[in-house]
Enzyme design. Structure first.
Site, mmCIF file in Angstrom:
data_model
loop_
_atom_site.group_PDB
_atom_site.id
_atom_site.type_symbol
_atom_site.label_atom_id
_atom_site.label_comp_id
_atom_site.label_asym_id
_atom_site.label_seq_id
_atom_site.Cartn_x
_atom_site.Cartn_y
_atom_site.Cartn_z
ATOM 1 N N LYS A 193 33.483 20.875 40.771
ATOM 2 C CA LYS A 193 31.977 21.247 41.053
ATOM 3 C C LYS A 193 32.315 21.303 38.881
ATOM 4 C CE LYS A 193 29.894 24.973 40.224
ATOM 5 N NZ LYS A 193 29.111 24.718 39.090
ATOM 6 N N GLY A 246 35.865 30.271 33.706
ATOM 7 C CA GLY A 246 34.686 31.191 33.356
ATOM 8 C C GLY A 246 34.549 32.066 33.162
ATOM 9 N N SER A 247 33.695 33.214 33.175
ATOM 10 C CA SER A 247 33.851 34.508 33.043
ATOM 11 C C SER A 247 34.606 35.609 34.276
ATOM 12 C CB SER A 247 32.050 35.048 33.434
ATOM 13 O OG SER A 247 31.321 34.866 35.028
ATOM 14 N N THR A 248 34.277 36.488 33.692
ATOM 15 C CA THR A 248 35.555 37.517 34.590
ATOM 16 C C THR A 248 35.356 38.385 35.946
ATOM 17 O OG1 THR A 248 36.698 38.400 32.915
ATOM 18 C CG2 THR A 248 36.810 39.945 34.527
ATOM 19 N N LEU A 249 33.745 38.162 35.573
ATOM 20 C CA LEU A 249 33.054 38.410 36.763
ATOM 21 C C LEU A 249 32.363 37.552 38.028
ATOM 22 C CD1 LEU A 249 30.695 40.338 38.284
ATOM 23 C CD2 LEU A 249 28.768 39.177 36.917
ATOM 24 N N GLY A 251 35.065 35.297 37.938
ATOM 25 C CA GLY A 251 36.564 35.566 39.015
ATOM 26 C C GLY A 251 36.296 36.282 40.151
ATOM 27 N N GLU A 269 41.195 31.344 34.360
ATOM 28 C CA GLU A 269 41.100 32.293 33.438
ATOM 29 C C GLU A 269 39.853 31.894 32.955
ATOM 30 O OE1 GLU A 269 40.369 31.806 29.817
ATOM 31 O OE2 GLU A 269 39.959 29.581 29.924
ATOM 32 N N CYS A 303 36.197 30.805 24.528
ATOM 33 C CA CYS A 303 36.897 32.127 25.639
ATOM 34 C C CYS A 303 37.844 32.522 24.099
ATOM 35 C CB CYS A 303 37.573 31.874 26.997
ATOM 36 S SG CYS A 303 38.211 30.608 26.812
ATOM 37 N N GLU A 400 32.285 40.066 25.978
ATOM 38 C CA GLU A 400 32.185 39.110 25.469
ATOM 39 C C GLU A 400 31.250 38.825 25.233
ATOM 40 O OE1 GLU A 400 34.992 35.414 26.847
ATOM 41 O OE2 GLU A 400 33.899 36.337 28.326
#
Length: 500
Positions: A193, A246-249, A251, A269, A303, A400
């Site tokens: 995706k 992508g973002s931690t959120l 993730g 990651e 990142c 970030e």
């Protein structure tokens, strides 16, 4: 809608027409989404439309997952030798290399990165990744383990099955191949995706996958929104593993979806707030150049960006002057201009997000030394921005930003800077600049990060893993370590004399 779109480039660095699919790529065919969803892609340098392409949602992800499952059982997985998988990966590498100019043009157009960086960095990296894992495809091996004289034990590293790959918009093709290549080398099938913002290079890639001869269903490409198609990848009961960048959120959402569904294996990651630490004995001119590259390359949309720059007191004034002068000289503008170093941010939303962080920095008392404003009259361009007089708890130091914003801070002692560098929820990367090898090893060992560069920055090597500590992720991309993400280990016990 039309099945393809042709874009005519007439720039200083690339001239020609590039045709790319606009539909989803499922089971070896280009198809319309079940619900006929589309999105208008925007050129971030001009804010004008590029093309209209299909976007999939939950139903399309399930169709793609079913195709991938069937391909895994019928004509991939353990039914295809490592040598055969290697040849296909090498063939795909040849095709990517042969079409490098076209793909680089699409990346520059769709992402806003410079054509030069896409062609000279991203595309060679993609080709090298494919060749690296093509070399591993026939070397996925277990171990023979000595137990007792009357039994034999060994392990098999078997493909997991269907892998869902969710990739971001900042390096859309490179991050896709960081997951696709090792997954295919190990014998898995793929449902990828791409970001809804930047699907063009992945859609172009689908034509090369078919040309290379991969069986239908082995690779499926479904651009879509994160909260629909991305969520469906995480929740699918058919997909066995998710690889996400992508973002931690987001993730966290992937982990939650994986836990709620079939406890699928995950590798993540995620975000970073990487420190660059420059000691008094560093080569100041080189440290300045690497630090500028570390934060401003790819518009700061990276990142591992070295967004927190710590400079020891003895060279602080000299470093700050040279860094400011260097950042001021960076050329911001048209991604297709040979002189451009920094292009636009990816979207209006990201532009506004970065500008909000610049306002936060000023409101919290940091000194805006350089930039901080929009560049030009059109496009999502932001001036290279430098803050000083920053304190540890400021938003621009802790969060970030994902844009061309540097926070430069002074320190006195080694122990002090290690504590400051580790004062973050992230742990993706760091850079240490010093001529003292003992200090370099000591500091690199004490920084809580998955990657440590000494006397340079943002320069990965395909043989070394990439990944984070703390909230910067789980698992590793690149190198031999990445293969662990895409295999299950089976222990086989053989009785050669035990009787009951």
């Amino acid at each position: 809608m039309a099945s393809t779109c042709t874009y005519q480039f007439d720039t200083a660095v690339y001239k020609g027409a590039v045709t790319f699919p606009t539909q989803l790529f499922i089971n070896g065919e280009f198809v319309d989404p079940v619900n006929k969803g589309t999105i208008d892609l925007i050129n971030p340098a001009t804010c004008k439309a590029i093309a209209r392409v299909s976007v999939g949602d939950r139903e399309d992800i399930e169709v793609a997952a079913q195709a991938a499952r069937a391909a895994f059982k019928e004509h991939w997985g353990l039914k295809v030798s490592g040598d055969a998988r290697s040849k296909l990966l090498h063939k795909l590498a040849d095709l990517v290399d042969a079409n490098a100019d076209q793909i680089a043009a699409l990346e520059a157009l769709n992402v806003g990165k410079t054509f030069y960086s896409a062609k000279s960095m991203d595309l060679p990296t993609v080709v090298s990744i494919l060749r690296y894992y093509a070399g591993w495809a026939d070397k996925i091996q277990g171990k023979s383990i000595q137990t007792t004289p009357d039994r034999v034990g060994f392990t098999r590293h078997e493909p997991i099955g269907v892998v869902g790959a969710i990739v971001p918009w900042n390096f859309p093709l490179a991050t896709l191949f960081m997951k696709l290549a090792p997954a295919l080398a190990c014998g898995n099938t793929i449902v990828a995706k791409p970001s809804e913002f930047t699907p063009l290079s992945a859609l172009f890639l689908s034509t090369l996958i078919r040309e290379a001869g991969f069986p239908p269903g082995v690779v499926n490409i479904v651009p879509g929104y994160g909260d629909t198609a991305g969520q469906a990848v995480g929740e699918s009961m058919i997909i066995d593993k998710v690889a996400f960048t992508g973002s931690t959120l987001t993730g966290r959402k992937i982990m939650e979806a994986a836990a709620r569904s079939n406890l699928k294996k995950i590798s993540l990651e995620l975000g970073g707030k990487s420190p660059s630490i420059i000691f008094d004995d560093a080569d100041v001119d080189q440290a300045v150049k690497w630090a500028i590259n570390g934060i401003f390359m790819n518009q700061g949309e990276i990142c591992v960006a070295g967004s927190r720059i710590y400079v020891q007191a003895g060279i602080y004034d000299d470093f700050l002057q040279k860094f400011t002068e260097g950042a001021q000289c960076l050329s911001v503008g048209d991604p297709f201009s040979p002189a451009t170093f920094q292009g636009p941010q990816i979207s209006e939303r990201q532009f506004e997000r970065v500008m909000d962080y610049i306002k936060f920095g000023q409101a919290e008392g940091a000194t805006l030394r350089l930039g901080g404003k929009r560049h030009g009259a059109e496009g999502y361009f932001i001036q290279p921005t430098v803050f000083t007089d920053c304190t540890p708890n400021m938003k621009i130091v802790q969060e970030e930003i994902f844009g061309p914003v540097a926070a430069i801070m002074k320190f006195s002692a080694e122990e002090e800077v290690i504590e400051q560098a580790n004062n973050t929820t992230y742990g993706l990367a760091c850079s240490v600049f010093t001529k003292d090898i003992d200090r370099a090893m000591r500091v690199a060992s004490n920084i809580e990060a998955g990657t440590a560069w000494v006397n340079f920055s943002n320069w990965p090597d395909l043989g070394l893993p990439v990944g984070g500590f703390k909230q910067s992720g789980i698992g590793r991309d690149l190198g031999e370590y990445a293969l662990e993400n895409y295999t299950n280990v089976k222990a086989v016990h053989i009785n050669i004399g035990i009787k009951i």
